[in-house]
Design a protein around this motif. Sequence first.
Motif, PDB file in Angstrom:
ATOM      1  N   ASP A  25     148.456 -31.495  10.089  1.00 55.13           N
ATOM      2  CA  ASP A  25     147.985 -32.288   8.953  1.00 55.13           C
ATOM      3  C   ASP A  25     148.904 -33.494   8.790  1.00 55.13           C
ATOM      4  O   ASP A  25     150.102 -33.331   8.570  1.00 55.13           O
ATOM      5  CB  ASP A  25     148.006 -31.418   7.684  1.00 55.13           C
ATOM      6  N   PRO A  26     148.347 -34.719   8.905  1.00 55.87           N
ATOM      7  CA  PRO A  26     149.214 -35.911   8.855  1.00 55.87           C
ATOM      8  C   PRO A  26     149.942 -36.094   7.531  1.00 55.87           C
ATOM      9  O   PRO A  26     151.008 -36.699   7.491  1.00 55.87           O
ATOM     10  CB  PRO A  26     148.257 -37.077   9.114  1.00 55.87           C
ATOM     11  N   SER A  27     149.368 -35.565   6.455  1.00 55.53           N
ATOM     12  CA  SER A  27     149.999 -35.765   5.146  1.00 55.53           C
ATOM     13  C   SER A  27     151.154 -34.794   4.891  1.00 55.53           C
ATOM     14  O   SER A  27     152.180 -35.170   4.347  1.00 55.53           O
ATOM     15  CB  SER A  27     148.959 -35.667   4.032  1.00 55.53           C
ATOM     16  N   THR A  28     150.978 -33.547   5.311  1.00 55.80           N
ATOM     17  CA  THR A  28     152.025 -32.550   5.042  1.00 55.80           C
ATOM     18  C   THR A  28     152.962 -32.346   6.231  1.00 55.80           C
ATOM     19  O   THR A  28     154.104 -31.952   6.048  1.00 55.80           O
ATOM     20  CB  THR A  28     151.399 -31.185   4.690  1.00 55.80           C
ATOM     21  N   LYS A  29     152.450 -32.609   7.446  1.00 57.55           N
ATOM     22  CA  LYS A  29     153.184 -32.347   8.687  1.00 57.55           C
ATOM     23  C   LYS A  29     153.563 -30.862   8.801  1.00 57.55           C
ATOM     24  O   LYS A  29     154.478 -30.501   9.539  1.00 57.55           O
ATOM     25  CB  LYS A  29     154.453 -33.219   8.798  1.00 57.55           C
ATOM     26  N   LYS A  30     152.874 -30.010   8.046  1.00 54.52           N
ATOM     27  CA  LYS A  30     153.166 -28.587   8.079  1.00 54.52           C
ATOM     28  C   LYS A  30     151.928 -27.772   8.440  1.00 54.52           C
ATOM     29  O   LYS A  30     151.991 -26.888   9.284  1.00 54.52           O
ATOM     30  CB  LYS A  30     153.699 -28.115   6.723  1.00 54.52           C
ATOM     31  N   ASN A  31     150.829 -28.075   7.757  1.00 51.96           N
ATOM     32  CA  ASN A  31     149.622 -27.272   7.940  1.00 51.96           C
ATOM     33  C   ASN A  31     148.846 -27.680   9.185  1.00 51.96           C
ATOM     34  O   ASN A  31     148.784 -28.846   9.543  1.00 51.96           O
ATOM     35  CB  ASN A  31     148.712 -27.403   6.714  1.00 51.96           C
ATOM     36  N   THR A  92     150.731 -37.431  16.614  1.00 54.74           N
ATOM     37  CA  THR A  92     150.299 -36.146  16.083  1.00 54.74           C
ATOM     38  C   THR A  92     150.951 -35.017  16.860  1.00 54.74           C
ATOM     39  O   THR A  92     151.636 -35.242  17.856  1.00 54.74           O
ATOM     40  CB  THR A  92     148.756 -36.011  16.135  1.00 54.74           C
TER      41      THR A  92
END
Length: 123
Positions: A25-31, A92
């Motif tokens: 996920d580009p916004s969280t870099k976690k999910n 990514t």
Amino acid sequence: GGSGGSGGMGEQPIFTTRAHVFQIDPSTKKNWVPASKQAVTVSYFYDVTRNSYRIISVDGAKVIINSTITPNMTFTKTSQKFGQWADSRANTVFGLGFSSELQLTKFAEKFQEVREAARLARD
């Protein structure tokens, strides 16, 4: 399917497997966000004209992975059936979920092989 026409000898798949494809996920870099609805074909291609190696995966008409392998990339096994690598060009991280540990191992081995080949191709 489809025959693909005459095409020429531009790119040849050197290794093919099936996996569920995820992207970070580009916004969280976690999910992880699923890039494919089901397991899709993931292939290593050798591009003769560019003397480079790529990982390509297509889900229907949509290209979900087109990742050029560079010598500084690393493939990391994060669980028995899941692995990931970061692609700085695509900005990514790709994740692959396999149905067996053996498939993951084979993919990881091929990644090392191809990365080494990419390093030698560069020198």
